[in-house]
Design a protein around this motif. Sequence first.
Motif, PDB file in Angstrom:
ATOM      1  N   PRO A   1       0.833  -1.204   0.000  1.00 22.45           N
ATOM      2  CA  PRO A   1       0.000   0.000   0.000  1.00 22.45           C
ATOM      3  C   PRO A   1       0.870   1.256   0.000  1.00 22.45           C
ATOM      4  N   THR A   2       0.355   2.304  -0.641  1.00 19.79           N
ATOM      5  CA  THR A   2       1.110   3.563  -0.626  1.00 19.79           C
ATOM      6  C   THR A   2       0.930   4.221   0.743  1.00 19.79           C
ATOM      7  N   PRO A   3       2.019   4.763   1.281  1.00 17.98           N
ATOM      8  CA  PRO A   3       1.895   5.380   2.610  1.00 17.98           C
ATOM      9  C   PRO A   3       1.060   6.657   2.544  1.00 17.98           C
ATOM     10  N   PRO A   4       0.367   6.995   3.617  1.00 16.21           N
ATOM     11  CA  PRO A   4      -0.409   8.239   3.620  1.00 16.21           C
ATOM     12  C   PRO A   4       0.520   9.447   3.595  1.00 16.21           C
ATOM     13  N   THR A   5       0.016  10.570   3.112  1.00 16.81           N
ATOM     14  CA  THR A   5       0.900  11.727   2.962  1.00 16.81           C
ATOM     15  C   THR A   5       1.169  12.448   4.277  1.00 16.81           C
ATOM     16  N   ASP A   6       0.120  12.717   5.054  1.00 13.40           N
ATOM     17  CA  ASP A   6       0.419  13.434   6.306  1.00 13.40           C
ATOM     18  C   ASP A   6       0.125  12.541   7.503  1.00 13.40           C
TER      19      ASP A   6
ATOM     20  N   THR B   1      -1.894  -4.378   3.455  1.00 13.15           N
ATOM     21  CA  THR B   1      -2.991  -4.058   2.524  1.00 13.15           C
ATOM     22  C   THR B   1      -3.398  -2.600   2.710  1.00 13.15           C
ATOM     23  N   ASP B   2      -4.133  -2.087   1.738  1.00 16.86           N
ATOM     24  CA  ASP B   2      -4.646  -0.711   1.859  1.00 16.86           C
ATOM     25  C   ASP B   2      -5.550  -0.598   3.085  1.00 16.86           C
ATOM     26  N   ASP B   3      -6.354  -1.657   3.290  1.00 20.30           N
ATOM     27  CA  ASP B   3      -7.262  -1.634   4.447  1.00 20.30           C
ATOM     28  C   ASP B   3      -6.484  -1.491   5.746  1.00 20.30           C
TER      29      ASP B   3
ATOM     30  N   THR C   1       6.102   2.540   9.955  1.00 24.17           N
ATOM     31  CA  THR C   1       4.846   1.883  10.298  1.00 24.17           C
ATOM     32  C   THR C   1       4.085   1.498   9.039  1.00 24.17           C
ATOM     33  N   TYR C   2       3.972   2.471   8.156  1.00 21.51           N
ATOM     34  CA  TYR C   2       3.154   2.219   6.969  1.00 21.51           C
ATOM     35  C   TYR C   2       3.857   1.288   5.993  1.00 21.51           C
ATOM     36  N   ALA C   3       5.195   1.277   6.072  1.00 13.63           N
ATOM     37  CA  ALA C   3       5.928   0.337   5.218  1.00 13.63           C
ATOM     38  C   ALA C   3       5.638  -1.096   5.645  1.00 13.63           C
ATOM     39  N   GLN C   4       5.204  -1.269   6.869  1.00 19.43           N
ATOM     40  CA  GLN C   4       4.931  -2.634   7.365  1.00 19.43           C
ATOM     41  C   GLN C   4       3.475  -3.065   7.155  1.00 19.43           C
TER      42      GLN C   4
END
Length: 745
Positions: free
Chosen positions: A179-184, A197-199, A191-194
């Motif tokens: 999933p692409t990490p959120p911008t802000d 899924t998008d969900d 965290t988001y690299a781990q």
Amino acid sequence: MDIARSLRAEARRANERRLLVLAGDPDRTRERAATALDLADVPSAETTVVGPEPFLDCEHHEQSRAEELLGRTRTAVVLDAHEELRPDAVGRTVGAVDGGGLYVLLAPSLETWPEERDGFDASLAVPPFSVEDVSGHFRRRFVETLRAHRGIAIVDVDTGTVEQDGLTDPPPSRPVPSPTPPTDAWFRSETYAQCLTDDQRDAVQAFESLQTAGEAVVVEADRGRGKSSAAGLAAGNLAAADRDVLVTGPQYRSAAEVFVRAAHLLEAFGVDFTRDRSSDPQRLDVAGAGCVRYAPPDEAALLPDGPDVVIVDEAAALPVRRLEQFLDAPAVAFTTTVHGYEGAGRGFSVRFRDRLAESDLAVTDVSMTTPIRYSDADPVEVWAFRALLLDARPPVDQLIEDATPETVEYRQLSAADLLADTHLLREVFGLLVLAHYRTEPSDLARLLDAPNLTVRALTHEGHVVAVALLAQEGGLLASTRATMYEGGRVRGNMLPDVLSTQLRDEAAGVPVGQRVLRIATNAAVRSRGLGSKLLSEIRAEFADHVDWVGVSYGATPELVRFWADNGYNTVHLATSRNATSGEYSVVMLDPCSDDGAALAARHREWFQDRIAAVLSDPLDDCDPDVVRAVLRATDGERPVSLSEWEWRLVAGVPGGASVLDTNPKPFRDLTRRHLSHPADATALSPREERLLVRKVLQAHPWSTVTEELAFVSERECMRTLGGIVERLTRLYGDPWVQEELDRHL
Ligand SMILES: CC(=O)SCCNC(=O)CCNC(=O)[C@H](O)C(C)(C)COP(=O)(O)OP(=O)(O)OC[C@H]1O[C@@H](n2cnc3c(N)ncnc32)[C@H](O)[C@@H]1OP(=O)(O)O
Ligand SMILES: Nc1ncnc2c1ncn2[C@@H]1O[C@H](COP(=O)(O)OP(=O)(O)OP(=O)(O)O)[C@@H](O)[C@H]1O
């Protein structure tokens, strides 16, 4: 057993699960299971046997302990169903099997299985019925689904025949793009690299709100969507940011994933932390910052050491009352399973959602749909949903929105009717699941096979708008009644049991009744009289055949009014809270014959005699509006009989000549009389009635009553009570008592 090898190879290639059914002689199926797992290359450390015997050298649980597998991931689970098939055990175990793994079902010959009565069937044989009266519809349907679904191999071990090979030749699973990490983001980027899924990314981001007090997050998902892991990623971050995170859940084992993920993330952050593996509960302490710690629900509910954030894992498995206690935490997350082992994560919505909405917390909702444990085309999940009707839903609103009591048809739905019409079965079961706190897969089996149960419904243009599940009770042999009276266990028969065991009435099991086990109207058409119409049709149908219709449920003021308006009267209010609903259960009866009327009358009298004393002790925390509604729903007037001295004490209170504390009993009698059969229903306001309940019946201190009912001072609260006593004395006292009253005013 090459089939096991090819099934596993295919499962691995597609990251799906496969189901292997080994049917026939019990010992032979067990031997074959051992060989199959060996050939399929499944290590015993990754296998669990669920059944009566630990016949493999691996983890083992009885079917009754299948919840041990909740929230866990296994390469193979073997369900040994020779002695019994508990539908809940299937629901609880199947979701634990990992993508690339096998679910192995050991069963008698599928030809004869539906006709055989097993241990689970015996539990459906409620007196006066015996196990021969139990039917095999659930199992017949279960076997049909095994034969009809993809990804299921069936081997007859007695003849060595492979009935179906379960191979689907799926395309190989493709790696799911990260999933692409959120911008802000507030959480650190690792965290988001781990997230897988998008969900999961969205769920983790929702958890960011917990950094501030006053926030709540609810994550709903089917099993294996990665909710616990999402909570773990959030917990790691919050701990690194100096928050004290308390994790709870029905079992530490199922919440363990939170700790695994949090630890992994803290390693990725490169921060120093200590991990106390030796202790149970487990905890992670980040050097110079916060921590993640586990406590079982009863301890966690006390919010020990003032956590900043509480994460409640598998919240749907906890009673509402327990969940409510977590609303006092500064910030709280609930993760819950929508469909699955409890059958009814949806039930979480039934009562707890309202409480959450009423709280001061700002609620963020997230749902997760993409599976993580296995691919989203997994045929075993499709089979389990179908076999256990985990995804049953009531009809969509548009189909029924015009329903009124005049347009609907009353239907007596036999198991045969339900089996012949899948839509009808799905609508009936779906409505029950949606409207009740806990409906489990075993309820489906019960509905189809238990001899004491009956389904009645109202349909509008063929669609179910309201449904009731009835249980026949009573009509018991003297020996069964004696067993009950002496405290022995008798299946079913809840109302006779309560009336004879707790309320010491051995004859209570003689009359025959129909207990309304459950009733539900589709949410889109409630408050139009449909629930009442269904109850009146039921009464009309059964009145000539039974002595009573009755009900027991967790009392809320609205529900008590609903039942009272439909002619049901209170005979008992339980003295401990129902574990599931968190409410006090009330028992109500509507007699249909002279015998039923005699039963109801004696229990009503006993109830009226004891209720005041009970409210001042075990029921002193019961909601005053529940008390008002329950008392109002008692039938038959029981006059106040105060001695002359008691009347003089009462008559002295309004003028300040005497005080309530001298002897609360006459005040309680008067209150009970007025709240159950008011000579003038408008004499007191609801707030004044609540004051009577809290102060006179439940004996709360003046200070708390003053605060709870928002009086400006204790003096005003006392003065109001004096005014109430005056009005009650005028309503129920003889002329000489009125004179006594006037002497002091
Ligand atoms: C044994 C048991 O099953 S007890 C549990 C009963 N079932 C449930 O709680 C499931 C969810 N609730 C429901 O499905 C429905 O609200 C039922 C079955 C309780 C009532 O069905 P309805 O078709 O709405 O009944 P009906 O229209 O005849 O009567 C409604 C009255 O019930 C009362 N009532 C019952 N529950 C509620 C509630 N949760 N909120 C508001 N009113 C309620 C009200 O007095 C209401 O009257 P009103 O609309 O004039 O205010
Ligand atoms: N971000 C992740 N990184 C690595 N593994 C993950 C991640 N998310 C989930 N998993 C793995 O996927 C499996 C399911 O995840 P998890 O237990 O969090 O799901 P769940 O929705 O809580 O499932 P259940 O309802 O069965 O408890 C676990 O084996 C977990 O280790």
